[in-house]
Design a protein around this motif. Structure first.
Motif, mmCIF file in Angstrom:
data_model
loop_
_atom_site.group_PDB
_atom_site.id
_atom_site.type_symbol
_atom_site.label_atom_id
_atom_site.label_comp_id
_atom_site.label_asym_id
_atom_site.label_seq_id
_atom_site.Cartn_x
_atom_site.Cartn_y
_atom_site.Cartn_z
ATOM 1 N N LYS A 43 0.821 -1.210 0.000
ATOM 2 C CA LYS A 43 0.000 0.000 0.000
ATOM 3 C C LYS A 43 0.857 1.263 0.000
ATOM 4 N N THR A 44 1.883 1.259 -0.837
ATOM 5 C CA THR A 44 2.758 2.420 -0.983
ATOM 6 C C THR A 44 2.984 2.697 -2.464
ATOM 7 N N CYS A 45 3.426 3.891 -2.767
ATOM 8 C CA CYS A 45 3.751 4.280 -4.138
ATOM 9 C C CYS A 45 5.194 3.901 -4.445
ATOM 10 N N VAL A 46 5.410 3.257 -5.582
ATOM 11 C CA VAL A 46 6.744 2.814 -5.994
ATOM 12 C C VAL A 46 7.060 3.412 -7.357
ATOM 13 N N SER A 47 8.336 3.423 -7.710
ATOM 14 C CA SER A 47 8.785 4.036 -8.960
ATOM 15 C C SER A 47 8.245 3.283 -10.169
ATOM 16 N N TRP A 48 8.020 4.053 -11.241
ATOM 17 C CA TRP A 48 7.514 3.501 -12.492
ATOM 18 C C TRP A 48 8.222 4.220 -13.627
ATOM 19 N N THR A 49 8.937 3.482 -14.461
ATOM 20 C CA THR A 49 9.781 4.095 -15.494
ATOM 21 C C THR A 49 9.106 4.180 -16.853
ATOM 22 N N ASN A 50 7.980 3.496 -17.039
ATOM 23 C CA ASN A 50 7.304 3.488 -18.340
ATOM 24 C C ASN A 50 6.436 4.744 -18.455
ATOM 25 N N GLU A 51 6.985 5.811 -19.022
ATOM 26 C CA GLU A 51 6.264 7.072 -19.106
ATOM 27 C C GLU A 51 5.153 7.046 -20.154
ATOM 28 N N SER A 52 5.170 6.083 -21.045
ATOM 29 C CA SER A 52 4.144 6.035 -22.087
ATOM 30 C C SER A 52 2.808 5.534 -21.558
ATOM 31 N N GLN A 53 2.816 4.925 -20.378
ATOM 32 C CA GLN A 53 1.592 4.400 -19.788
ATOM 33 C C GLN A 53 1.132 5.329 -18.665
ATOM 34 N N SER A 54 -0.159 5.572 -18.628
ATOM 35 C CA SER A 54 -0.757 6.385 -17.580
ATOM 36 C C SER A 54 -2.103 5.798 -17.237
ATOM 37 N N VAL A 55 -2.569 6.074 -16.006
ATOM 38 C CA VAL A 55 -3.863 5.543 -15.595
ATOM 39 C C VAL A 55 -4.973 6.048 -16.509
ATOM 40 N N VAL A 56 -4.779 7.225 -17.128
ATOM 41 C CA VAL A 56 -5.803 7.780 -18.010
ATOM 42 C C VAL A 56 -5.972 6.937 -19.263
ATOM 43 N N THR A 57 -4.884 6.317 -19.735
ATOM 44 C CA THR A 57 -4.971 5.508 -20.954
ATOM 45 C C THR A 57 -5.779 4.242 -20.747
ATOM 46 N N PHE A 58 -6.083 3.900 -19.482
ATOM 47 C CA PHE A 58 -6.872 2.703 -19.205
ATOM 48 C C PHE A 58 -8.334 3.055 -18.884
#
Length: 704
Positions: free
Chosen positions: A126-141
Motif C-alpha cells: 500500500k505504498t507508491c513505488v517508482s515507475w519508469t514506463n512514461e508512455s503508460q498512464s492511468v488515463v490511458t486505461f
C-alpha cells in the motif's frame, strides 16, 4: 483543443516563458480526442506576444467565442498553490462578431491519481513505488464510455482524505463507466458471505485510481475508495494511527526521516496477525483502513509479542484480561522509538483509556484539581498582598517569604492555565502550532517558578540555621547586613532556577544531550515527557528538588540541635525574661517553628511526589499508586491555603492590618473612664489591666 504543453509541463502565464515544468502538487491535465494527431500542439502563435490571452475554462460559456487555434493548459499560482484549467488563445479582432458554427468544447471530468507522477501503487505494501514506463498512464486505461467523444480529464494527485475507512479494490478497466459526466465503478462486495457486484459513483474527493505493477500485463487497476463509517459495522476494518505517508514517533505523527529503512506497516500487521493463535482476521481479503488516533484521553502501548491478543474477523482487538476494543477504541502502527537502544521500530497496538468509570473519574479529578489550584492561587495572592501592605512584616525573613509565595503563586497560575492547553488538539495546523508554543512557554515558566519556590524555601532554612549560629552577634551590624544578605539570597534562588531552566530549554531545543535525557516539553503534554525510558524530568526537576529537600532536612536538624544548646545556655546564664538575648532567642525560635511548619507543608507533600514519580518510573505495576498518592496531590494543591493559615491567620497580623486601615480600637481608656469603671466594678479594672499586660507581653515576645 488539445494540451498546450508537453506532459509534465504547464503554462507559466507569461507568453515569453511559455511552458515550465509542473510543480509536484500541481493538477495534471489529460486531453483524450478521437482525431488527435499528437499529445500536445504547443501554444498558439499570435501576431504579437501580448496578444496571447487566457480564460479560465469554467468561465467560458456559449455566448463567447475564441480564435483558433487554441489549447488547454494548467496555470499554477505559487502563492495560493491553486491550479486552474485555462484556455490559451490569441486575442480576437474587436469588430468580428461571428461565432464558430457546429463546434463545442470537449466534455470535462475530474479524477484523482493515487500516486505522484512516475510512480504507481503497490497493493501489497500500500505504498507508491517508482515507475519508469512514461508512455503508460492511468488515463490511458479509461476508454470505456470515452471512445466516441472528445474528453478532457483533470487529474489531481494523492489519496483522498476519508472520514470513514479507505478500501482498496482491484478492478478491470471495463468496470469504470462514464455516466452523465460522472465516473462510476463496479466493485466486489460481500452480502451474506457471497461476493456480489456493487456500483459506486466516484469523484476526486473520495476516490483515487492508479496502476499497479501488473497493470500492463493483466489490465488491472486499483481503486481506493472512501466508504462511510457504517461500512465497518458489517465489513472488516482496522485502524492505523498515522496517515500512510507519516511515521509514528514518541512525539506523534510526522513525516520526519528515520535513521533506518522504514518498515512496511501492512506487512508488519499481516505478520503480527499470522503469529497469533486465535486471530480470525483475513489479511488477504479487502478490508477498510481507518486513519487517525481515536482516543479522547490518552492511550497505552501494547507490544504484540508481550501480550496475548488476537484480531477478530471484523478487525476488533481482544487482549487477555481486557474488554473488547472496537475500531474507535484503538489504533495500530509501526512505533519508531528513537529513545530506545538499540533503535526500536516494531509493530504496536495502542489502546484507549476508554473505560467509562475511568473517564468519569478523570473528569472529576480534573475539575477538583482545577478548583484547588484556583483556591491556592487566591490565598497565595492574599498572603502576598498582606505582606506588601504591612511594612512591619518586611524584615529579612518576611522578604524571603514574599519571594517564596510569589514564585509559588506564579507556578500555580501557570499550572491552572496549562491544564486547558493540550498540544495535538483537533485544530488546524496554525492553531495547533500556536497551542504547542503556548504550551512550551507555560511549561518553561512553571519550571522556573517551581524551582524558585524550592530555592527560596532552601534560603529560609539556611537563614534560620545561620541566625542561630550567630545568635550573639551585634543587632546593629546584622541589620546593616540584611540588604546585602538579601541580594545574595536573590542571586542564589533566582540564579540557580534560571540556570537550570535555561539548560532545560537548550536541551529541549538542540541535540546536545542523548535522547534519554531530552526534556521533550510541550509535544504530548505541557510538561516533561512521561516515557519510562526518559530521564529529562529527573535531571532538570525531580533531581534538583530532591537535593534541596535533603539539604533543608539537614539544616533543620542542625538548627534544632543548636537551638537546644542555646536554650540551655541562656537558662544557665540568666533567669530574667527581659534579657535581650532571651527576647532575641524567643523571636528566632518562633521563626524557626514557622519554617518547620512551612517545610512540613511543602516537604512532606513533595517527598510523596518524588516517591510517586520513582514508583511509576521503575516499577512495572503501579496502577495502585495514583489512588495512594492522590491525597498528597490534594495536599500539594492546597499549599496556598495552608501558607495563608500559617503566616496570615494570626492575631498579630490581624491587629496590624486593623491599625494600617485605621480601625484600631485598642486605645487606652481615659482616667475619667477608669474612675467610673472602678466605682461600678473594681474587679473589671484589674481584669482590664491584666489583659493589657498579657497583650503587651505577647506582642513583645512575638515580635520578630
Amino acid at each position: 483543443m488539445t494540451k498546450c504543453c508537453p506532459p509534465g509541463h504547464i503554462f507559466s502565464g507569461n507568453p515569453k516563458v511559455e511552458c515550465v515544468p509542473a510543480p509536484s502538487n500541481a493538477t495534471q491535465l489529460h486531453v483524450l480526442q478521437r482525431n488527435a494527431t499528437g499529445e500536445f500542439q504547443g501554444l498558439p502563435q499570435c501576431d504579437e506576444p501580448e496578444d496571447v490571452t487566457t480564460m479560465p475554462l469554467n468561465s467560458f460559456d456559449s455566448n463567447r467565442f475564441i480564435e483558433v487555434p487554441a489549447c488547454l493548459e494548467i496555470v499554477y499560482d505559487q502563492e495560493t498553490e491553486k491550479s486552474t484549467v485555462t484556455v490559451v488563445s490569441c486575442r480576437s479582432n474587436k469588430d468580428r462578431q461571428m461565432k464558430t458554427i457546429n463546434a463545442s468544447l470537449s466534455q470535462l471530468a475530474h479524477i484523482r491519481k493515487c500516486c505522484p507522477q512516475e510512480t504507481i501503487f503497490d497493493e501489497r505494501t500500500k505504498t507508491c513505488v517508482s515507475w519508469t514506463n512514461e508512455s503508460q498512464s492511468v488515463v490511458t486505461f479509461l476508454p470505456n464510455g470515452l471512445a466516441d467523444v472528445d474528453f478532457v480529464i483533470i487529474s489531481s494527485e494523492g489519496p483522498p482524505t476519508c472520514k470513514g475507512p479507505i478500501v482498496d479494490y482491484k478492478i478491470d478497466p471495463d468496470d469504470i463507466f462514464l455516466r452523465n459526466d460522472t465516473f462510476s465503478v463496479i466493485v466486489p462486495a460481500f452480502k451474506n458471505d457471497v461476493i456480489v457486484k456493487e456500483e459506486l459513483l466516484i469523484n476526486e474527493d473520495d476516490t483515487c485510481l492508479e496502476m499497479i505493477p501488473d497493470t500492463v500485463s493483466n489490465r488491472r487497476l486499483i481503486a481506493r475508495i472512501c466508504r462511510p463509517p457504517e461500512f465497518c459495522d458489517k465489513n472488516a476494518c482496522i485502524r492505523k494511527c498515522c496517515a500512510e505517508d507519516e511515521f509514528f514517533y514518541a512525539k506523534g505523527c510526522n513525516k520526519f526521516a528515520i535513521p533506518e529503512e522504514p518498515k512496511e506497516f501492512y506487512q508488519a500487521f499481516a505478520s503480527a496477525v499470522n503469529q497469533t493463535e486465535s486471530s480470525a482476521f483475513n489479511t488477504s481479503n479487502d478490508y477498510g483502513v481507518l486513519i487517525g488516533k481515536p482516543c479522547r484521553y490518552d492511550m497505552f502501548p501494547v507490544h504484540p509479542s508481550e501480550e496475548k491478543w488476537f484480531a477478530t474477523s471484523e478487525g476488533h482487538i481482544l487482549i487477555e484480561g481486557y474488554p473488547l476494543y472496537r475500531h474507535n477504541q484503538y489504533c495500530m502502527d509501526i512505533f519508531y522509538n528513537n529513545s530506545m537502544t538499540p533503535f526500536d521500530q516494531d509493530f504496536h497496538l495502542f489502546m484507549c483509556f476508554n473505560n467509562p468509570v475511568i473517564q468519569e473519574n478523570r473528569r472529576i479529578t480534573f475539575r477538583v484539581n482545577t478548583a484547588l489550584e484556583i483556591v491556592s492561587c487566591t490565598f497565595l495572592l492574599i498572603t502576598l498582598l498582606v505582606y506588601v501592605c504591612l511594612p512591619s512584616l518586611q524584615n529579612l525573613h518576611g522578604k524571603t517569604l514574599m519571594c517564596h509565595v510569589g514564585s509559588l503563586f506564579l507556578a500555580f497560575t501557570c499550572l491552572a492555565i496549562l491544564t486547558w492547553v493540550v498540544p495535538g488538539s483537533p485544530f488546524d495546523n496554525e492553531e495547533k502550532e500556536t497551542a504547542r508554543i503556548t504550551c512550551k512557554a507555560l511549561a518553561y515558566t512553571m519550571l522556573f517558578c517551581f524551582l524558585s519556590s524550592f530555592s527560596w524555601l532552601n534560603v529560609m532554612c539556611f537563614d534560620i540555621w545561620w541566625t542561630f549560629g550567630i545568635l550573639r552577634g551585634s543587632t546593629i551590624t546584622k541589620a546593616r547586613g540584611h540588604r546585602k544578605k538579601f541580594l545574595l539570597y536573590c542571586s542564589y534562588a533566582w540564579g540557580l532556577s534560571l540556570l537550570v531552566s535555561i539548560l532545560a530549554i537548550v536541551a529541549d531545543s538542540t541535540d546536545i544531550l542523548p535522547d534519554y535525557l531530552q526534556p521533550d516539553i510541550g509535544n504530548r503534554n505541557c510538561w516533561f515527557t512521561q516515557d519510562s525510558s526518559s530521564y529529562g524530568e529527573l535531571t532538570f526537576f525531580i533531581g534538583p528538588v530532591t537535593v534541596q529537600l535533603i539539604v533543608n532536612m539537614v539544616f533543620f536538624i542542625l538548627t534544632s540541635v543548636h537551638c537546644n544548646k542555646v536554650k540551655a545556655e541562656i537558662r544557665r546564664m540568666t533567669t530574667d525574661p527581659a534579657d535581650p538575648r532571651s527576647k532575641r532567642f524567643h523571636s528566632d525560635r518562633i521563626k524557626f517553628m514557622m519554617n518547620i511548619k512551612l517545610f512540613i507543608v511543602m516537604g512532606i507533600s513533595w517527598t510523596c511526589e518524588v516517591i510517586s514519580f520513582l514508583l511509576k518510573k521503575y516499577l512495572e505495576d503501579v496502577s495502585w499508586h495514583q489512588t495512594l498518592f492522590y491525597a498528597s496531590d490534594v495536599f500539594n494543591l492546597l499549599q496556598g491555603l495552608l501558607i495563608f493559615i500559617l503566616f496570615v491567620l494570626k492575631n498579630r497580623v490581624y491587629q496590624a492590618l486593623r491599625k494600617r486601615l485605621g480601625f484600631d480600637n485598642n486605645k487606652k481608656p481615659s482616667p475619667t473612664c477608669n474612675a467610673k469603671m472602678a466605682l461600678q466594678d473594681p474587679h473589671r479594672v484589674r481584669k482590664s489591666a491584666s489583659t493589657s499586660t498579657l497583650t503587651t507581653t505577647f506582642v513583645i515576645s512575638s515580635a520578630p
